[in-house]
Design a protein around this motif. Structure first.
Motif, PDB file in Angstrom:
ATOM      1  N   ARG A  32       0.829  -1.198   0.000  1.00 17.81           N
ATOM      2  CA  ARG A  32       0.000   0.000   0.000  1.00 17.81           C
ATOM      3  C   ARG A  32       0.868   1.254   0.000  1.00 17.81           C
ATOM      4  NH1 ARG A  32      -2.806   0.815   4.332  1.00 17.81           N
ATOM      5  NH2 ARG A  32      -2.270  -1.001   5.603  1.00 17.81           N
ATOM      6  N   GLY A  33       2.017   1.180   0.663  1.00 17.07           N
ATOM      7  CA  GLY A  33       2.946   2.306   0.636  1.00 17.07           C
ATOM      8  C   GLY A  33       3.470   2.578  -0.759  1.00 17.07           C
ATOM      9  N   LEU A  34       3.808   1.522  -1.480  1.00 12.84           N
ATOM     10  CA  LEU A  34       4.270   1.694  -2.868  1.00 12.84           C
ATOM     11  C   LEU A  34       3.171   2.311  -3.727  1.00 12.84           C
ATOM     12  CD1 LEU A  34       6.211  -1.649  -3.540  1.00 12.84           C
ATOM     13  CD2 LEU A  34       7.162   0.607  -3.001  1.00 12.84           C
ATOM     14  N   ARG A  35       1.933   1.868  -3.527  1.00 14.23           N
ATOM     15  CA  ARG A  35       0.822   2.419  -4.298  1.00 14.23           C
ATOM     16  C   ARG A  35       0.639   3.898  -3.992  1.00 14.23           C
ATOM     17  NH1 ARG A  35      -4.458  -1.162  -3.592  1.00 14.23           N
ATOM     18  NH2 ARG A  35      -5.280   0.644  -4.697  1.00 14.23           N
ATOM     19  N   ALA A  36       0.715   4.234  -2.704  1.00 18.40           N
ATOM     20  CA  ALA A  36       0.513   5.633  -2.316  1.00 18.40           C
ATOM     21  C   ALA A  36       1.575   6.535  -2.927  1.00 18.40           C
ATOM     22  CB  ALA A  36       0.511   5.757  -0.798  1.00 18.40           C
ATOM     23  N   VAL A  37       2.831   6.073  -2.926  1.00 19.59           N
ATOM     24  CA  VAL A  37       3.914   6.862  -3.521  1.00 19.59           C
ATOM     25  C   VAL A  37       3.691   7.022  -5.020  1.00 19.59           C
ATOM     26  CG1 VAL A  37       6.373   6.856  -4.073  1.00 19.59           C
ATOM     27  CG2 VAL A  37       5.610   6.267  -1.759  1.00 19.59           C
ATOM     28  N   ALA A  38       3.311   5.930  -5.687  1.00 18.97           N
ATOM     29  CA  ALA A  38       3.072   5.992  -7.133  1.00 18.97           C
ATOM     30  C   ALA A  38       1.955   6.971  -7.468  1.00 18.97           C
ATOM     31  CB  ALA A  38       2.731   4.596  -7.659  1.00 18.97           C
ATOM     32  N   GLU A  39       0.944   7.027  -6.593  1.00 16.34           N
ATOM     33  CA  GLU A  39      -0.180   7.921  -6.864  1.00 16.34           C
ATOM     34  C   GLU A  39       0.162   9.375  -6.560  1.00 16.34           C
ATOM     35  OE1 GLU A  39      -3.390   6.101  -4.744  1.00 16.34           O
ATOM     36  OE2 GLU A  39      -3.342   4.323  -6.032  1.00 16.34           O
ATOM     37  N   VAL A  40       1.134   9.599  -5.648  1.00 20.79           N
ATOM     38  CA  VAL A  40       1.630  10.960  -5.424  1.00 20.79           C
ATOM     39  C   VAL A  40       2.416  11.426  -6.642  1.00 20.79           C
ATOM     40  CG1 VAL A  40       3.244  12.355  -4.084  1.00 20.79           C
ATOM     41  CG2 VAL A  40       1.632  10.837  -2.915  1.00 20.79           C
ATOM     42  N   VAL A  41       3.239  10.534  -7.183  1.00 24.67           N
ATOM     43  CA  VAL A  41       4.041  10.856  -8.365  1.00 24.67           C
ATOM     44  C   VAL A  41       3.154  11.123  -9.569  1.00 24.67           C
ATOM     45  CG1 VAL A  41       5.775   9.967  -9.984  1.00 24.67           C
ATOM     46  CG2 VAL A  41       6.035   9.581  -7.510  1.00 24.67           C
ATOM     47  N   ASP A  42       2.102  10.307  -9.731  1.00 29.70           N
ATOM     48  CA  ASP A  42       1.182  10.455 -10.863  1.00 29.70           C
ATOM     49  C   ASP A  42      -0.241  10.282 -10.352  1.00 29.70           C
ATOM     50  OD1 ASP A  42      -0.197  10.529 -13.202  1.00 29.70           O
ATOM     51  OD2 ASP A  42       0.958   8.975 -14.237  1.00 29.70           O
TER      52      ASP A  42
END
Length: 307
Positions: A77-87
Motif C-alpha cells: 500500500r505504501g508503494l501504491r501511495a507513492v506511485a499515486e503521489v508521483v502520478d
C-alpha cells in the motif's frame, strides 16, 4: 530480512510448493530452502513442517504469517501511495462485487470514472456476499460493491442505491396477464433462486417470510440469467433485479417471461459500497468510492429507520 523471502514464505504457507515459490522469486529451490531456514532461525521457531509431500504451517507459523501478511500489505500500500503521489491520475482500484452487478452497475461506474481518469487500472473480482467480506478482510480488494450492510465490526458500508425487484413468471403463468401481484399469491409455486451465500437469495427468503410463507426451492443457480432461463422454461417463479432495464409487464422478447410489480412487501434491495473501517483508502480507490456515491446520489431512496 529480504521482503522477497517473506513473500515466498507467504506463498508456501498458502499452498505453493517450494519449487513454484522459488521460480516466482527467480531463485533456485535450494536457495529458497536455505532462506526459509534462516527465517526460522530469526523467528526462533519452526514455521513450516512437512506433511506428506507438502509443507504446512506450524502453530508458530500461523501466528507469524498474520504479521507477515500485515507487513507485506502495508509495504504494498505504501508503494501504491507513492506511485499515486508521483502520478495522481494513475493507480489501481481493486473492486470485488456481486455477480448480479457485473452486467450493469459496475461497468457503468468504471466507465464513468475512467472518463476523468483514463490511466487508472481496475482489478475486478466477482463473489457472493460471504466472499466479498473475505476480500476486504484479506486486503485483496480495496472496495466491495454489494447488497445489504454486512454488519461486520471491521467493515464500513454506505448505501449507493435502492434496486427494485420484480416477480418474474412464465408467459403462460396464471398471473402473467397482470401488472401487479401480492407475493403471497405465489406461495405455492416453486421458486428459482440463487445458491445460499448470494445476497439475492437471502433477500428472497426474507421477503417471502414477510409475505407469510417459506419459499419452496425448485432450483438453485449461480447467475441471474440462469434464473430467467428457468422461469422462461416454466419451472417456477423468481424475484429478479430490475437492473436490466425491464419494466413491469415487459420482458426480453427472446424469453417468454412477464415481470410483475410486488405490492404486499417492499420488494427491493439496498446496494452499497464497503471498505475496511480501520484502513485509510489510497487516493485513487478513495476517488472511485466518491465517484460511485456521486453517480448514484439520485437513486438511493429514503433511508430505513436507524440507517
Amino acid at each position: 530480512m529480504d521482503l522477497q523471502v517473506l513473500r515466498s514464505f507467504q506463498a508456501v504457507a498458502e499452498g505453493a510448493t517450494v519449487t513454484d515459490a522459488a521460480a516466482e522469486a527467480h531463485i533456485t529451490q535450494p536457495a529458497l530452502s536455505r532462506a526459509l531456514n534462516r527465517l526460522e532461525k530469526e523467528a526462533g521457531a519452526e514455521l513450516l513442517q512437512r506433511v506428506g509431500r507438502v509443507l504446512q504451517l506450524t502453530p508458530a507459523g500461523r501466528v507469524f504469517k498474520e504479521y507477515v501478511d500485515s507487513v507485506l500489505d502495508s509495504y504494498d500500500r505504501g508503494l501504491r501511495a507513492v506511485a499515486e503521489v508521483v502520478d495522481p491520475d494513475a493507480g489501481v482500484v481493486s473492486v470485488a462485487f456481486l455477480h448480479t452487478l457485473g452486467t450493469w452497475l459496475v461497468p457503468r461506474l468504471v466507465t464513468g470514472f475512467r472518463e476523468s481518469a483514463p490511466k487508472v487500472r481496475f482489478e475486478l473480482h466477482q463473489d457472493g456476499e460471504i466472499g466479498l467480506v473475505q476480500h476486504l478482510l484479506d486486503s485483496t480488494a480495496d472496495l466491495t460493491i454489494t447488497s445489504k450492510d454486512p454488519g461486520h465490526p471491521l467493515i464500513a458500508w454506505r448505501r449507493l442505491l435502492v434496486e427494485p425487484l420484480w416477480l418474474a413468471v412464465p408467459a403462460r403463468h396464471r398471473m402473467a396477464q397482470r401488472q401487479r401481484v401480492r407475493l403471497a399469491e405465489v406461495a405455492g409455486d416453486p421458486f428459482i433462486v440463487l445458491k445460499t451465500g448470494y445476497g439475492l437469495r437471502s433477500v428472497t427468503e426474507t421477503l417471502c417470510r414477510q409475505a407469510g410463507f417459506t419459499p419452496v426451492v425448485g432450483f438453485e443457480g449461480e447467475e441471474v440469467e440462469t434464473l430467467r432461463g428457468l422461469v422462461a422454461a416454466g419451472l417456477g417463479v423468481s424475484l429478479i433485479p430490475a437492473s436490466s432495464g425491464t419494466t413491469a409487464g415487459e420482458g426480453n422478447p427472446l424469453l417468454p417471461i412477464r415481470y410483475l410489480e410486488v405490492t404486499d412487501v417492499d420488494a427491493a434491495r439496498d446496494i452499497g459500497v464497503a471498505c475496511l473501517a480501520s484502513r485509510t483508502l489510497p487516493p485513487v480507490p478513495r476517488r472511485f468510492m466518491d465517484h460511485a456515491l456521486s453517480a448514484t446520489a439520485d437513486s438511493r431512496g429514503p433511508l430505513a429507520p436507524g440507517v
